[in-house]
Design an enzyme around this catalytic site. Structure first.
Site, short mmCIF file in Angstrom:
data_model
loop_
_atom_site.label_atom_id
_atom_site.label_comp_id
_atom_site.label_asym_id
_atom_site.label_seq_id
_atom_site.Cartn_x
_atom_site.Cartn_y
_atom_site.Cartn_z
N HIS A 88 56.94 -6.91 -13.17
CA HIS A 88 58.08 -7.66 -13.71
C HIS A 88 57.62 -8.97 -14.34
CE1 HIS A 88 61.33 -10.70 -13.10
NE2 HIS A 88 62.03 -9.77 -13.72
N GLU A 94 65.65 -16.46 -11.37
CA GLU A 94 66.17 -15.09 -11.44
C GLU A 94 66.27 -14.50 -10.03
OE1 GLU A 94 63.85 -12.49 -13.92
OE2 GLU A 94 65.25 -10.82 -13.71
N GLU A 130 56.20 -8.28 -17.69
CA GLU A 130 57.28 -8.03 -18.64
C GLU A 130 57.77 -9.35 -19.24
OE1 GLU A 130 61.08 -6.81 -16.86
OE2 GLU A 130 61.81 -8.13 -18.44
N HIS A 131 58.00 -10.34 -18.36
CA HIS A 131 58.46 -11.64 -18.83
C HIS A 131 57.44 -12.28 -19.77
CE1 HIS A 131 62.01 -13.40 -16.59
NE2 HIS A 131 62.02 -12.12 -16.26
#
Lengths: 422, 421
Positions: free
Chosen positions: B67, B143, B70-71
């Site tokens: 993840h 987040e 991905e960012h």
């Protein structure tokens, strides 16, 4: 035009959208009336009761079985505020005949008839709705009203709007009020229903690959025959005037890890053209990942995961919302104010302006690729009394100038700053 | 290119495996304005221990790297951010990470090839520095906190934690603030170089395209890279049975939220089993079911719970999620209903009616370019051709349904997760 509008009876319109883009047909019935404190809870319970059963399908189980047999035709209903109107929405989506495993089934006609049956031919016992259904749905509506707090981000936006529109129709909660539920029973709800369906604005949308005469199906439908012609009262949403108010700050405490900062702003809307200009302003301010808010609040200052703004076109408001760490309230608010000032001073590049317009134009082009979005688009026009094709809409956005955006920026004023914290 | 056609749906898919090992799926759609492209790697939050092709020792990395990567992929060496560049072109770009894959995508009506330039450029050009990695920890931290406030997310994660002893599917996709604190640029490069090899990736396009043309356009945007060997993925051994049957968390919600999880064993007949489970779940708790009617009339539930079956080659489970005044009553009556069906068999009319409904649901997935492309990508990583659902549904019979019911729906493998005040 591939959209065709016909008046079936005074106040009852059929809109057909002929399209071969989908595997499905979508039928929608919208009932519109001005929202008031007196009717909001009635509308909310009514919408729920109607899906419980009809004269020919008296139980929910039977409704479900019929729909399952129609290859999983899906029924949906909901309730919305559009401007100062309350809209009771009913949908039925079914597979286009072409894609069924067997041929010869008339799914579109069946879908239209089923949806009309649900909305206009409910189960009635001794001149009233079935008591059991009404009591259960009152219960459900109560839970839904209480459930307002579950999604903190939505709750915060809802609360900000309430603060902006105290004692006004748009400030009403669309699902109604728990304390009003006790006034509703099977008998007065049925009376209310009869009055509603014979006075409200009715719009019926049919979208899909249409090869039969839909107006014919409607005219021969018993449920439509039974409806009276009417001069519907509803609030047209073309121009919106704001009274200047003092900026106010409201904060509320709840068990949250992340604070929700919401800023509600007012803009005068003189005409439809103005709405295009505001759309572009909103896109620049917080409508996308290149927008000022996203860039400054999230990317540069790392203050938030989400930072965006949304234009409520039927009310002339822009709502900014950010999820932030609670201790960063002042810092975030400062950055947001700076963005509003920058917009007024025209501190944005031509490139940013063009990019924002491109984003909006791309979204407009996509309208026709989504069945429900296309229906919502045309219904919005129906309510504002303004007919613009998507092509004209695109041209209008393309024409918005830097000066237009600066003018909008200078007419925007903060109405309410709402903060949900721990 | 291999042509896969579904006559019932009037849909076609062109499939090509390139020399570098990457698979391209092209789904042509005339009449639509929207074009959609999604590029995914078979690499999700479950992969935190693996053997890099050519190495002997296993590599272990902190949870949440997929993840985090991905960012960070959007940031470019020249200071631009690809998400901004794409948005500036007027396209809607995004990315997401699941348990088993990470995907980068955009949808547009115009400027498709300019946007494809950017997408294929940024996914092939990682740029990580100590500074930009540190900064990202702040954003991802927000987040994680945002998800902590979502009761829906908590009730889901708690279910997985109750079902799985060791399998990483039970961990939050984002990792935790603690685990991501250990991520640095070396870790990111290592994972990137391992999992973003073309042989581990699939690209799907859907829209008004000519298959030959679009394939050439994709090929010419690929950097020369050689296919690497198989990445050995190491998962801790997962014992049979669940950790605990009940888990509860207090949060400020008006009505309790619940998820019933049923831990299952992955099957060879993936599609057939998936269809059977969907039919069974709808017979048990769908809108026309006896149990739904009873729970609704008693005021225990307000709406139909969502019914899902999640699986990869490595794990499988059923999830039933909803709101209820008394979740334990839903749980107990579900178990009773399962026992009743096991004993009395499945009603054939009901079974075929629910199958009709499910068929309609499958057809609807082909309405939207984005939905279609995402489905083909996610199914591909599971080793499934999405058309199989339409083709195999006819062969799913009540006898098979009963067999699956007996195998999967066992009280011992069921957990109840509740979030309430």
């Amino acid at each position: 035009m591939k959209i065709k509008k016909q008046e079936i009876k005074s106040g009852i319109k059929l809109h057909t959208i002929n399209t071969n883009r989908f595997k499905t047909n979508l039928v929608a019935v919208f009932l519109a009336i001005p929202i008031t404190r007196e009717n909001v809870t009635f509308n909310s319970v009514l919408t729920s009761v109607l899906r419980r059963g009809t004269k020919n399908m008296p139980t929910q189980e039977q409704v479900s079985k019929e729909l399952e047999n129609m290859y999983g035709a899906s029924f949906d209903c909901g309730i919305d505020k559009t401007g100062d109107n309350h809209i009771l929405k009913f949908y039925l989506e079914s597979i286009n005949d072409k894609f069924l495993p067997q041929t010869g089934e008339k799914m579109l006609k069946q879908s239209i008839e089923k949806l009309l049956e649900i909305v206009f031919n409910p189960l009635v016992e001794n001149g009233k709705f079935k008591e059991e259904y009404v009591e259960q749905e009152k219960n459900n509506v109560q839970r839904r009203i209480e459930g307002k707090i579950d999604n903190k981000a939505k709750y915060a936006i809802e609360r900000c709007i309430e603060e902006m529109y105290k004692e006004q129709p748009y400030g009403l909660y669309r699902y109604g009020y728990a304390e009003d539920l006790s006034k509703i029973n099977a008998s007065n709800l049925y009376k209310y229903y009869q009055e509603l369906i014979n006075t409200c604005k009715i719009d019926i949308f049919v979208s899909g690959k249409i090869d039969s005469d839909i107006s014919n199906i409607l005219e021969e439908n018993e449920n439509i025959k039974n409806l009276n012609p009417r001069e519907p009262k509803y609030v047209q949403t073309a121009t919106i005037r704001k009274i200047n108010t003092q900026e106010k700050e409201v904060s509320e405490s709840m068990d949250v890890t992340q604070g929700k900062l919401i800023i509600g702003m007012d803009i005068n809307i003189e005409d439809e053209k103005q709405k295009y200009k505001v759309s572009v302003y909103n896109a620049l301010l917080g409508g996308s990942a290149t927008s000022k808010l996203f860039q400054e609040v999230r990317e540069k200052a790392s203050l938030a995961y989400s930072a965006s703004s949304n234009f409520i076109r039927h009310k002339g408001n822009i709502i900014i919302s950010c999820g932030i760490e609670i201790k960063n309230y002042d810092k975030t608010l400062g950055i947001i104010r700076k963005q509003l000032e920058d917009m007024k001073a025209g501190n944005f590049t031509d490139e940013e302006l063009e990019n924002s317009k491109k984003g909006i134009i791309s979204a407009i082009k996509g309208i026709e690729d989504e069945q429900d979005t296309e229906i919502t688009y045309y219904f919005g026009q129906e309510l504002s009394g303004n007919e613009v094709s998507t092509k004209q809409y695109i041209e209008a956005i393309a024409q918005v100038s830097r000066k237009d955006v600066i003018n909008v920026a200078n007419s925007v004023s903060i109405n309410t700053i709402y903060f949900l914290k721990d | 290119m291999q042509l896969i056609e579904n006559l019932k749906l009037e849909e076609k898919v062109y499939k090509e495996k390139l020399e570098n090992g990457m698979t391209v799926l092209i789904i042509p759609r005339e009449n639509t304005q929207k074009k959609y492209v999604i590029w995914g790697t078979h690499y999700g939050s479950n992969e935190s221990k693996f053997i890099v092709p050519g190495e002997k020792e296993a590599t272990e990395v902190p949870k949440g790297v997929a993840h985090f990567l991905e960012h960070k992929m959007f940031e470019q060496e020249n200071g631009t951010n690809s998400l901004d560049v794409l948005t500036a072109l007027g396209v809607e770009a995004n990315a997401y990470t699941t348990n088993d894959h990470t995907a980068y995508l955009f949808e547009c009506t115009d400027k498709f090839y300019e946007a494809l330039d950017e997408l294929m450029d940024y996914v092939q050009h990682p740029y990580f520095t100590d500074e930009n990695v540190e900064k990202e920890k702040g954003i991802i931290g927000q987040e994680i906190m945002m998800y902590d406030d979502y009761p829906e997310w908590r009730v889901y994660l708690n279910t997985l934690e109750a079902m799985y002893h060791n399998h990483p599917v039970k961990l939050d996709i984002t990792g935790t603030i603690e685990t991501i604190s250990h991520i640095n640029k070396e870790v990111l490069y290592k994972c990137y170089n391992t999992f973003y090899n073309p042989s581990n990736m699939v690209l799907v396009v859907c829209g008004d395209f000519k298959p030959d043309e679009i394939l050439e356009e994709i090929k010419k945007r690929l950097l020369p890279k050689e296919a690497t060997g198989e990445i050995k993925r190491i998962y801790p051994k997962e014992p049979n049975g669940v950790v605990k049957n009940y888990v509860e968390q207090k949060m400020e919600v008006s009505m309790p939220l619940f998820t019933i999880g049923i831990k299952d064993i992955p099957s060879e007949e993936k599609v057939k089993k998936h269809i059977a489970i969907e039919v069974l779940l709808n017979m048990l708790l769908g809108r026309s079911s006896k149990l739904y009617k009873k729970l609704y009339n008693e005021g225990i539930i307000l709406a139909q719970p969502s019914l899902e079956y999640e699986f990869t080659d490595d794990y499988a489970h059923v999830l039933i999620t909803g709101k209820a005044t008394a979740p334990e009553k839903v749980f107990e009556s579900l178990k009773k209903e399962v026992a009743y069906l096991k004993q009395n068999g499945l009603n054939e009319n009901e079974f075929s009616r629910i199958k009709k409904m499910i068929y309609g649901g499958y057809v609807k997935e082909y309405n939207d370019v984005a939905e279609t492309a995402r489905m083909f990508l996610a199914d591909f990583f599971k080793g499934i051709n999405s058309f199989d659902y339409i083709d195999e549904i006819e062969s799913v019979k009540p006898e098979y349904g009963l067999q699956v019911l007996t195998e999967t729906f066992n009280d011992n493998n069921m957990v109840l997760s509740v979030v309430k005040k």
